[in-house]
Motif scaffolding. Structure first.
Motif, PDB file in Angstrom:
ATOM      1  N   ARG A 124      16.652  29.860  18.579  1.00 40.05           N
ATOM      2  CA  ARG A 124      16.480  28.982  19.738  1.00 40.05           C
ATOM      3  C   ARG A 124      15.111  29.214  20.354  1.00 40.05           C
ATOM      4  O   ARG A 124      14.693  30.349  20.565  1.00 40.05           O
ATOM      5  N   ILE A 125      14.439  28.099  20.659  1.00 38.89           N
ATOM      6  CA  ILE A 125      13.127  28.154  21.295  1.00 38.89           C
ATOM      7  C   ILE A 125      13.240  27.514  22.669  1.00 38.89           C
ATOM      8  O   ILE A 125      13.610  26.338  22.797  1.00 38.89           O
ATOM      9  N   ARG A 126      12.926  28.278  23.714  1.00 36.14           N
ATOM     10  CA  ARG A 126      12.972  27.748  25.072  1.00 36.14           C
ATOM     11  C   ARG A 126      11.660  27.036  25.379  1.00 36.14           C
ATOM     12  O   ARG A 126      10.570  27.580  25.162  1.00 36.14           O
ATOM     13  N   VAL A 127      11.775  25.793  25.858  1.00 36.56           N
ATOM     14  CA  VAL A 127      10.592  25.010  26.217  1.00 36.56           C
ATOM     15  C   VAL A 127      10.633  24.792  27.725  1.00 36.56           C
ATOM     16  O   VAL A 127      11.294  23.876  28.228  1.00 36.56           O
ATOM     17  N   ALA A 128       9.960  25.643  28.471  1.00 38.21           N
ATOM     18  CA  ALA A 128       9.996  25.575  29.932  1.00 38.21           C
ATOM     19  C   ALA A 128       9.301  24.321  30.448  1.00 38.21           C
ATOM     20  O   ALA A 128       9.744  23.697  31.413  1.00 38.21           O
ATOM     21  N   HIS A 129       8.206  23.938  29.793  1.00 36.71           N
ATOM     22  CA  HIS A 129       7.449  22.754  30.220  1.00 36.71           C
ATOM     23  C   HIS A 129       7.296  21.837  29.010  1.00 36.71           C
ATOM     24  O   HIS A 129       6.430  22.043  28.160  1.00 36.71           O
ATOM     25  N   ASP A 130       8.170  20.838  28.956  1.00 38.94           N
ATOM     26  CA  ASP A 130       8.184  19.943  27.806  1.00 38.94           C
ATOM     27  C   ASP A 130       6.889  19.130  27.754  1.00 38.94           C
ATOM     28  O   ASP A 130       6.360  18.711  28.783  1.00 38.94           O
ATOM     29  N   HIS A 131       6.378  18.930  26.558  1.00 34.70           N
ATOM     30  CA  HIS A 131       5.177  18.111  26.396  1.00 34.70           C
ATOM     31  C   HIS A 131       5.162  17.523  24.984  1.00 34.70           C
ATOM     32  O   HIS A 131       5.881  17.981  24.084  1.00 34.70           O
ATOM     33  N   THR A 132       4.364  16.504  24.817  1.00 31.39           N
ATOM     34  CA  THR A 132       4.295  15.794  23.546  1.00 31.39           C
ATOM     35  C   THR A 132       3.832  16.713  22.415  1.00 31.39           C
ATOM     36  O   THR A 132       2.881  17.475  22.576  1.00 31.39           O
ATOM     37  N   ALA A 139       3.205  32.625  17.170  1.00 33.75           N
ATOM     38  CA  ALA A 139       2.492  31.375  17.445  1.00 33.75           C
ATOM     39  C   ALA A 139       2.576  30.976  18.932  1.00 33.75           C
ATOM     40  O   ALA A 139       2.040  29.933  19.331  1.00 33.75           O
ATOM     41  N   GLY A 140       3.273  31.794  19.708  1.00 34.06           N
ATOM     42  CA  GLY A 140       3.307  31.543  21.157  1.00 34.06           C
ATOM     43  C   GLY A 140       4.565  30.885  21.655  1.00 34.06           C
ATOM     44  O   GLY A 140       4.661  30.577  22.844  1.00 34.06           O
ATOM     45  N   PHE A 141       5.547  30.672  20.781  1.00 35.03           N
ATOM     46  CA  PHE A 141       6.794  30.038  21.227  1.00 35.03           C
ATOM     47  C   PHE A 141       7.721  31.091  21.840  1.00 35.03           C
ATOM     48  O   PHE A 141       7.734  32.256  21.424  1.00 35.03           O
TER      49      PHE A 141
END
Length: 207
Positions: free
Chosen positions: A144-152, A202-204
Protein backbone atom coordinates in the motif's frame (compact mmCIF):
# COMPACT_ATOMS: atom_id res chain seq x y z
CA UNK A 1 -16.35 -1.94 -15.32
CA UNK A 2 -19.76 -2.06 -16.92
CA UNK A 3 -22.85 -3.86 -15.67
CA UNK A 4 -22.74 -6.00 -18.83
CA UNK A 5 -19.35 -7.39 -17.77
CA UNK A 6 -20.71 -8.94 -14.58
CA UNK A 7 -24.44 -9.50 -15.11
CA UNK A 8 -26.01 -12.95 -15.41
CA UNK A 9 -27.02 -13.44 -19.03
CA UNK A 10 -28.75 -16.81 -18.74
CA UNK A 11 -32.13 -15.60 -17.56
CA UNK A 12 -34.76 -17.75 -15.91
CA UNK A 13 -38.12 -16.03 -16.30
CA UNK A 14 -41.78 -16.63 -15.57
CA UNK A 15 -45.05 -15.58 -17.16
CA UNK A 16 -47.64 -13.53 -15.26
CA UNK A 17 -50.02 -16.49 -15.44
CA UNK A 18 -47.71 -18.92 -13.64
CA UNK A 19 -48.79 -19.89 -10.15
CA UNK A 20 -46.73 -18.75 -7.19
CA UNK A 21 -46.06 -22.38 -6.28
CA UNK A 22 -44.67 -22.88 -9.80
CA UNK A 23 -42.40 -19.84 -9.39
CA UNK A 24 -41.16 -21.18 -6.03
CA UNK A 25 -40.32 -24.52 -7.62
CA UNK A 26 -38.49 -22.78 -10.46
CA UNK A 27 -36.39 -20.83 -7.97
CA UNK A 28 -35.52 -24.03 -6.10
CA UNK A 29 -34.54 -25.86 -9.29
CA UNK A 30 -32.22 -23.05 -10.40
CA UNK A 31 -31.01 -22.04 -6.91
CA UNK A 32 -32.02 -18.41 -7.41
CA UNK A 33 -34.15 -15.94 -5.46
CA UNK A 34 -35.71 -13.68 -8.09
CA UNK A 35 -37.39 -14.00 -11.48
CA UNK A 36 -38.23 -11.38 -14.12
CA UNK A 37 -41.86 -11.65 -15.17
CA UNK A 38 -42.17 -11.61 -18.95
CA UNK A 39 -45.20 -11.17 -21.18
CA UNK A 40 -43.67 -12.23 -24.48
CA UNK A 41 -40.60 -10.03 -24.97
CA UNK A 42 -41.77 -7.39 -22.49
CA UNK A 43 -40.91 -7.36 -18.81
CA UNK A 44 -44.03 -6.61 -16.81
CA UNK A 45 -42.77 -7.24 -13.30
CA UNK A 46 -40.41 -8.97 -10.92
CA UNK A 47 -41.04 -11.65 -8.35
CA UNK A 48 -38.61 -12.45 -5.57
CA UNK A 49 -38.39 -14.79 -2.62
CA UNK A 50 -39.01 -11.79 -0.36
CA UNK A 51 -42.19 -10.80 -2.22
CA UNK A 52 -43.50 -14.36 -1.95
CA UNK A 53 -42.70 -14.51 1.76
CA UNK A 54 -44.57 -11.26 2.38
CA UNK A 55 -47.55 -12.59 0.41
CA UNK A 56 -47.80 -15.74 2.53
CA UNK A 57 -50.28 -15.75 5.42
CA UNK A 58 -48.79 -14.82 8.79
CA UNK A 59 -47.63 -17.64 11.03
CA UNK A 60 -50.32 -16.46 13.42
CA UNK A 61 -53.03 -17.41 10.92
CA UNK A 62 -55.29 -20.34 11.57
CA UNK A 63 -54.66 -21.71 8.06
CA UNK A 64 -53.05 -25.13 7.91
CA UNK A 65 -50.01 -25.97 5.77
CA UNK A 66 -52.32 -27.63 3.27
CA UNK A 67 -54.54 -24.56 3.06
CA UNK A 68 -51.50 -22.31 2.60
CA UNK A 69 -50.15 -24.53 -0.19
CA UNK A 70 -53.59 -24.48 -1.79
CA UNK A 71 -53.52 -20.69 -1.82
CA UNK A 72 -50.12 -20.74 -3.52
CA UNK A 73 -51.44 -23.00 -6.26
CA UNK A 74 -54.33 -20.62 -6.87
CA UNK A 75 -52.41 -17.34 -6.67
CA UNK A 76 -50.65 -16.23 -9.84
CA UNK A 77 -47.38 -14.35 -10.18
CA UNK A 78 -49.32 -11.36 -11.57
CA UNK A 79 -51.27 -11.13 -8.31
CA UNK A 80 -48.22 -10.37 -6.14
CA UNK A 81 -45.34 -9.32 -8.44
CA UNK A 82 -43.59 -5.96 -8.18
CA UNK A 83 -44.75 -3.93 -11.16
CA UNK A 84 -42.64 -0.82 -10.60
CA UNK A 85 -39.31 -2.48 -11.38
CA UNK A 86 -36.03 -0.60 -11.12
CA UNK A 87 -33.76 -1.41 -14.08
CA UNK A 88 -30.30 -0.41 -15.30
CA UNK A 89 -28.73 -0.07 -18.79
CA UNK A 90 -26.19 -2.71 -19.80
CA UNK A 91 -23.64 0.02 -20.48
CA UNK A 92 -23.92 1.58 -17.03
CA UNK A 93 -20.96 1.39 -14.69
CA UNK A 94 -20.94 -1.09 -11.82
CA UNK A 95 -20.86 1.83 -9.40
CA UNK A 96 -24.19 3.03 -10.83
CA UNK A 97 -25.75 -0.34 -10.04
CA UNK A 98 -24.41 -0.23 -6.48
CA UNK A 99 -25.74 3.29 -5.96
CA UNK A 100 -29.16 2.42 -7.39
CA UNK A 101 -29.49 -0.69 -5.22
CA UNK A 102 -28.58 1.26 -2.09
CA UNK A 103 -30.84 4.19 -3.04
CA UNK A 104 -33.88 1.95 -3.50
CA UNK A 105 -32.91 -0.65 -0.86
CA UNK A 106 -33.04 -3.52 -3.34
CA UNK A 107 -30.69 -6.36 -4.20
CA UNK A 108 -31.41 -6.97 -7.88
CA UNK A 109 -31.66 -4.98 -11.12
CA UNK A 110 -32.82 -6.31 -14.48
CA UNK A 111 -30.40 -5.12 -17.16
CA UNK A 112 -31.78 -3.44 -20.28
CA UNK A 113 -30.49 -2.88 -23.82
CA UNK A 114 -32.63 -1.62 -26.69
CA UNK A 115 -35.73 -1.79 -24.46
CA UNK A 116 -35.21 -5.51 -23.85
CA UNK A 117 -34.07 -7.44 -20.78
CA UNK A 118 -30.63 -8.83 -21.57
CA UNK A 119 -29.54 -9.89 -18.10
CA UNK A 120 -29.87 -9.45 -14.39
CA UNK A 121 -27.39 -8.22 -11.81
CA UNK A 122 -27.61 -8.90 -8.08
CA UNK A 123 -25.69 -7.83 -5.01
CA UNK A 124 -23.90 -11.21 -5.13
CA UNK A 125 -22.75 -10.50 -8.71
CA UNK A 126 -21.30 -7.20 -7.50
CA UNK A 127 -19.48 -8.89 -4.62
CA UNK A 128 -18.07 -11.43 -7.09
CA UNK A 129 -16.95 -8.54 -9.31
CA UNK A 130 -15.11 -6.93 -6.39
CA UNK A 131 -13.30 -10.18 -5.59
CA UNK A 132 -12.32 -10.50 -9.24
CA UNK A 133 -11.12 -6.91 -9.53
CA UNK A 134 -9.13 -7.11 -6.30
CA UNK A 135 -7.40 -10.32 -7.37
CA UNK A 136 -8.70 -12.17 -4.32
CA UNK A 137 -7.51 -15.76 -4.15
CA UNK A 138 -4.49 -15.23 -6.37
CA UNK A 139 -1.08 -15.93 -4.79
CA UNK A 140 0.63 -12.74 -3.71
CA UNK A 141 0.68 -9.94 -1.17
CA UNK A 142 -0.68 -6.40 -1.04
CA UNK A 143 1.58 -3.34 -0.81
CA UNK A 144 0.00 0.00 0.00
CA UNK A 145 1.22 3.46 -0.96
CA UNK A 146 -0.21 6.43 0.93
CA UNK A 147 -0.76 9.50 -1.24
CA UNK A 148 -1.23 12.44 1.13
CA UNK A 149 -1.44 15.01 -1.68
CA UNK A 150 -2.96 13.55 -4.81
CA UNK A 151 -1.64 14.90 -8.10
CA UNK A 152 -1.60 13.99 -11.77
CA UNK A 153 0.70 11.17 -12.80
CA UNK A 154 1.13 9.36 -9.47
CA UNK A 155 0.05 5.96 -10.81
CA UNK A 156 2.13 6.47 -13.96
CA UNK A 157 5.22 7.14 -11.82
CA UNK A 158 4.59 4.01 -9.74
CA UNK A 159 4.35 1.92 -12.90
CA UNK A 160 7.41 3.55 -14.40
CA UNK A 161 9.57 2.89 -11.32
CA UNK A 162 8.56 -0.78 -11.25
CA UNK A 163 8.99 -1.20 -14.99
CA UNK A 164 12.50 0.25 -14.80
CA UNK A 165 13.37 -2.59 -12.40
CA UNK A 166 11.49 -5.27 -14.39
CA UNK A 167 8.87 -5.68 -11.66
CA UNK A 168 5.16 -6.18 -12.38
CA UNK A 169 1.79 -5.56 -10.72
CA UNK A 170 -0.97 -8.18 -10.68
CA UNK A 171 -3.78 -5.77 -9.80
CA UNK A 172 -4.01 -2.13 -8.73
CA UNK A 173 -6.75 -0.31 -6.84
CA UNK A 174 -7.06 3.24 -5.54
CA UNK A 175 -9.11 3.70 -2.36
CA UNK A 176 -9.96 6.65 -0.13
CA UNK A 177 -9.01 6.73 3.53
CA UNK A 178 -10.23 9.91 5.20
CA UNK A 179 -8.68 12.73 3.15
CA UNK A 180 -5.94 10.60 1.60
CA UNK A 181 -5.72 8.28 -1.36
CA UNK A 182 -4.13 4.86 -0.94
CA UNK A 183 -2.83 2.86 -3.90
CA UNK A 184 -3.09 -0.89 -3.27
CA UNK A 185 -0.79 -3.09 -5.34
CA UNK A 186 -1.28 -6.85 -5.51
CA UNK A 187 2.15 -8.28 -6.29
CA UNK A 188 3.79 -11.69 -6.44
CA UNK A 189 5.19 -13.08 -3.20
CA UNK A 190 8.74 -13.33 -4.52
CA UNK A 191 8.76 -9.67 -5.61
CA UNK A 192 7.21 -8.11 -2.49
CA UNK A 193 10.41 -7.11 -0.73
CA UNK A 194 11.95 -5.68 -3.90
CA UNK A 195 8.80 -3.73 -4.78
CA UNK A 196 8.51 -2.17 -1.32
CA UNK A 197 12.19 -1.25 -1.18
CA UNK A 198 12.32 0.26 -4.66
CA UNK A 199 9.13 2.29 -4.15
CA UNK A 200 10.36 3.57 -0.80
CA UNK A 201 13.72 4.55 -2.33
CA UNK A 202 11.84 6.39 -5.08
CA UNK A 203 10.15 8.55 -2.44
CA UNK A 204 6.77 6.84 -2.12
CA UNK A 205 5.17 6.45 1.31
CA UNK A 206 4.92 2.65 1.45
CA UNK A 207 2.63 1.51 4.25
Amino acid sequence: MSVADYMTQQLVVVSPQMTVSGAVELMKQNQIHRLPVMDGETMVGLITQGIISRALPSQATSLSVYETNYLLTKTTVADIMEKNVQTIPAGAQLEDAIYQMREHKISVLPVMANDRVVGIITNNDILDAFLNISGYGEPGVVSRIRVAHDHTGVIFKVGQVLADHDLSIQTLMVVRENQERVIELHIANDQAADVNQILAEAGFDVV
